[in-house]
Design an enzyme around this catalytic site. Structure first.
Site, PDB file in Angstrom:
ATOM      1  N   GLU A 258      -1.939  -5.668   3.381  1.00 14.12           N
ATOM      2  CA  GLU A 258      -1.040  -5.144   2.357  1.00 14.12           C
ATOM      3  C   GLU A 258      -1.768  -4.880   1.025  1.00 14.12           C
ATOM      4  OE1 GLU A 258       2.206  -4.148   2.521  1.00 14.12           O
ATOM      5  OE2 GLU A 258       1.826  -3.568   0.452  1.00 14.12           O
ATOM      6  N   THR A 300       3.632   1.578   3.297  1.00 12.15           N
ATOM      7  CA  THR A 300       3.103   0.970   4.528  1.00 12.15           C
ATOM      8  C   THR A 300       3.508   1.787   5.742  1.00 12.15           C
ATOM      9  OG1 THR A 300       3.518  -1.171   3.517  1.00 12.15           O
ATOM     10  CG2 THR A 300       2.888  -1.185   5.817  1.00 12.15           C
ATOM     11  N   HIS A 415       1.773  -8.312  -1.996  1.00 12.00           N
ATOM     12  CA  HIS A 415       2.660  -7.196  -2.326  1.00 12.00           C
ATOM     13  C   HIS A 415       3.159  -7.377  -3.745  1.00 12.00           C
ATOM     14  CE1 HIS A 415       5.967  -4.375  -2.147  1.00 12.00           C
ATOM     15  NE2 HIS A 415       5.535  -3.944  -0.972  1.00 12.00           N
ATOM     16  N   ASP A 474      -3.618  -0.859   3.684  1.00 10.95           N
ATOM     17  CA  ASP A 474      -2.565   0.139   3.937  1.00 10.95           C
ATOM     18  C   ASP A 474      -2.439   1.158   2.812  1.00 10.95           C
ATOM     19  OD1 ASP A 474      -1.297  -1.568   2.117  1.00 10.95           O
ATOM     20  OD2 ASP A 474       0.582  -1.691   3.238  1.00 10.95           O
ATOM     21  N   HIS A 475      -2.645   0.736   1.569  1.00  7.62           N
ATOM     22  CA  HIS A 475      -2.538   1.646   0.419  1.00  7.62           C
ATOM     23  C   HIS A 475      -2.922   0.886  -0.833  1.00  7.62           C
ATOM     24  CE1 HIS A 475       1.177  -0.495  -0.411  1.00  7.62           C
ATOM     25  NE2 HIS A 475       1.546  -0.271   0.847  1.00  7.62           N
TER      26      HIS A 475
HETATM   27  C1  GP9 Z   1       7.544  -4.274   4.159  1.00  4.54           C
HETATM   28  C2  GP9 Z   1       6.101  -4.096   3.976  1.00  4.54           C
HETATM   29  C3  GP9 Z   1       5.774  -3.642   2.596  1.00  4.54           C
HETATM   30  O1  GP9 Z   1       7.924  -4.480   5.455  1.00  4.54           O
HETATM   31  O2  GP9 Z   1       5.603  -3.246   4.927  1.00  4.54           O
HETATM   32  O3  GP9 Z   1       6.142  -2.354   2.429  1.00  4.54           O
HETATM   33  P1  GP9 Z   1       5.565  -1.414   1.291  1.00  4.54           P
HETATM   34  O4  GP9 Z   1       6.414  -1.588   0.089  1.00  4.54           O
HETATM   35  O5  GP9 Z   1       4.163  -1.805   1.026  1.00  4.54           O
HETATM   36  O6  GP9 Z   1       5.659  -0.073   1.888  1.00  4.54           O
HETATM   37 MN    MN Z   2       2.348  -1.907   1.982  1.00  4.52          MN
END
Ligand code: GP9
Ligand code: MN
Length: 638
Positions: A258, A300, A415, A474-475
């Site tokens: 994440e 994500t 996150h 992921d980003h």
């Molecule tokens: C939530 C997680 C985070 O299930 O994948 O999502 P994001 O806000 O990073 O897209």
């Molecule tokens: Mn994410």
């Protein structure tokens, strides 16, 4: 007669004054928000003037419509609704650095989660953004100079206002097009759109776009697939097959970290490494240091889409929500056909990002979501289940799983808003001007500690011999809003080029029998699928893939972002400006023309597939294509 005329003139004058004041008041607020809250990257005085001018047409339009529908009250309702719309945009912008699109509105449940809680992005000072509503109420309802009636707009005046909005908008557009031609046709970047036409007009434009995209699916037909297949075939490089099949038959753990960006790798805070474990681990596998995320509003879920389909996600909304019922030729489905048990592991609600629905369309056998983990309040924080426990449970599940398996794991703790229980803070907060960035260092450090435990346990398990582990970010976690703080930390000015380079995320392929290597190829998440199928030695016949095997030395090095920007071996192209990829030096714009064109072309093709749900025609098209090529082959043979 004379006095009467004077009276009428004065009355009209007063009315005009109220109009001016109310319009001026709304303009002041909108202008303040557009210039001081949004960071729209105004580059010259012409752009600044456009930005100051662009609220006008939308203000005339909304007030005009309000008056037309309900006179003075209607005008006030427009004022309130306009203010709410602006404020919602302010909140959304604070979290996402982007503007809302209609498809995003369908994801209310997700948005309600807005980084943990909406209160973190609201501030009491925001109340000031509504003070003008009271002033407008006073001007509209209570201002009664002696002998004169209060302000009472006539319906026809509403029509006039709404009509005047049209030439105002045309002037705005013409002016903006001097800076950027074909603005409405070519722009993938909402920040730019808002800079040129203003945030309210942008919403009108978005409504039109929504109508158009809905039409596209209805009108789509199988012929549209042919040019895409041809384009992708033409752009295929001769496959070098390097490392092909080295992981044949092995289990796959695809670990999505994440909000993890490359800048934390091998970097320190207070003299301590931020990711000590990963720093060492990456020396033991194939590590990619020019690997970018390519996500947009779906975050994500967009990264999952890129991985599963080797297609670009959408520019508006999350494709996981908007097109979950499309037909796909997903990677999980393909692996399933090759004997794999495919699953996704993520300890969040299964409906988040509409995963429970979309995963079926992508061909997953199973989704292990929050309900499959032993989630308790003690083991949770912020967004939910802490990574260390998620890792532990997941590894146990994988040990028991049918083999070979393909497990897509998604971590959660790192996150926004990046908070942690005290006992999980392994490093002091940062000392920059951004609390977000300061805390991010701590959650990144925590994630690394959790990763260490996971990988070490994995290495000591029976799985290690027949499993490859692919780890990627992921980003971004730190948005453009924190550029200044980022500059303080990295000790350099964060200009457009640096901001672009910050979109790199780590990517590592690790496992027994995989020789360590530092790979500098320029690539992105769209390349994950062909890279993985090559390693597994799996034949992937789906012709609609935009990615290229990262391990192939002959590969085309081009990474396209959802905004139509790109990085190639030599260049980085950002909104018409060209940079040397390695030095960041600004170059002649022409050098990037080809890159921009390719970026635009690919994004449009990928969009056409999704909007038209064109993969449903894949079998039919391929059949027709092979039939039409057969006679030629026969001829050659004769
Ligand atoms: C939530 C997680 C985070 O299930 O994948 O999502 P994001 O806000 O990073 O897209
Ligand atoms: Mn994410």
């Amino acid at each position: 007669m004379f006095t009467n005329n004077k009276y009428i003139n004065k009355k009209t004058g007063l009315k005009l004054l109220v109009y001016l004041l109310v319009i001026g008041l709304f303009w002041l607020k909108m202008n303040y928000i557009q210039t001081s809250i949004f960071s729209l990257n105004v580059e010259n005085s012409n752009e600044a003037s456009i930005l100051a001018f662009n609220p006008l047409s939308s203000i005339f339009l909304i007030f005009g419509l309000g008056i037309l529908l309900a006179g003075r009250r209607g005008m006030f309702v427009s004022y309130i609704l306009g203010s709410i719309l602006l404020y919602v945009n302010v909140l959304f912008y604070r979290e996402y650095n982007d503007f809302i699109t209609i498809p995003m509105l369908n994801q209310v449940a997700n948005l309600a989660d807005l980084g943990g809680s909406i209160t973190t992005i609201m501030s009491p000072v925001d109340a000031l953004l509504f003070v003008d509503v009271l002033i407008a109420a006073f001007l509209l309802f209570y201002l009664k100079p002696s002998r004169f009636q209060a302000f009472k707009p006539k319906r026809w005046e509403g029509i006039v206002l709404a009509i005047v909005a049209i030439p105002l908008f045309m002037i705005n557009l013409q002016w903006a097009e001097q800076e950027r031609t074909d603005l409405l046709e070519r722009t993938f970047d909402r920040n730019m759109l808002v800079k040129y036409i203003g945030v309210i007009n942008y919403h009108v434009y978005d409504v039109v776009l929504q109508g158009k995209t809905e039409m596209k699916k209805t009108l789509a037909d199988s012929n549209e697939l042919v040019p895409v297949i041809n384009y992708l075939n033409e752009n295929k490089t001769e496959d070098s097959d390097r490392l092909e099949g080295v992981a044949e038959g092995k289990n796959v753990i695809m670990l999505s970290l994440e909000s993890t960006q490359t800048f934390v790798v091998d970097n320190t805070l207070h003299g301590e490494e931020l990711t000590p474990y990963f720093n060492d681990l990456k020396e033991e596998g194939i590590y990619f240091d020019n690997f970018y995320h390519q996500v947009k509003q779906g975050r994500t879920s967009d990264s999952e889409f890129l991985l599963a389909n080797s297609m670009y996600p959408l520019n508006r909304g999350a494709v996981f929500f908007t097109h979950s019922s499309n037909e796909y030729e997903g990677l999980p489905g393909l692996l399933g056909e090759n004997g794999y048990f495919t699953n996704s592991m993520h300890a969040n609600d299964k409906t988040f990002w509409n995963r429970n629905v979309m995963y079926d369309s992508l061909g997953y056998d199973e989704y292990f979501s929050k309900e499959d983990y032993t989630v308790t309040p003690e083991k949770s924080h912020g967004w939910g289940y802490l990574d260390e426990y998620f890792f532990e449970d997941s590894l146990n599940m994988m040990k028991e799983m049918e083999k070979p398996f393909y497990s897509k794991m998604i971590t959660l703790t790192n996150h926004y808003p990046f908070t942690l229980p005290e006992e999980q803070k392994f490093i002091e907060e940062g000392e920059t001007g951004s609390g977000t960035l300061n805390r991010y260092f701590q959650t990144i450090r925590y994630q690394d500690e959790a990763l260490k435990k996971f990988v070490e346990d994995f290495k000591n398990s029976e799985l290690y011999d027949d499993t490859i582990l692919v780890i990627y970010g992921d980003h971004f976690g730190i948005s453009e809003n924190h550029q200044k703080a980022m500059g303080e930390y990295l000790d350099k000015e964060i200009n457009d080029y640096e901001q672009f380079q910050l979109q790199r995320v780590p990517m590592l392929i690790y496992g027994k029998g995989i020789d360590a290597e530092k790979n500098h190829t320029v690539g992105g998440q769209v390349d994950l699928r062909p890279t993985l199928t090559n390693l597994l030695g799996i034949q992937d016949d789906n012709p609609i893939q935009f990615g290229h095997d990262l391990l192939d030395e002959n590969r085309r090095q081009l990474m396209v972002t959802r905004d139509g920007n790109f990085a190639s071996e030599q260049h980085v192209g950002i909104q018409g400006t060209c940079y040397d990829r390695e030095t960041g030096e600004e170059l002649e714009a022409d050098l990037c023309n080809e890159g921009f064109e390719k970026a635009q072309e690919e994004l449009e093709m990928s969009d056409s597939i999704i909007y038209g749900d064109l993969l449903r025609y894949l079998d039919e098209t391929e059949m027709v294509q092979s039939e039409s090529t057969e006679p030629n082959q026969n001829k050659q043979e004769k």
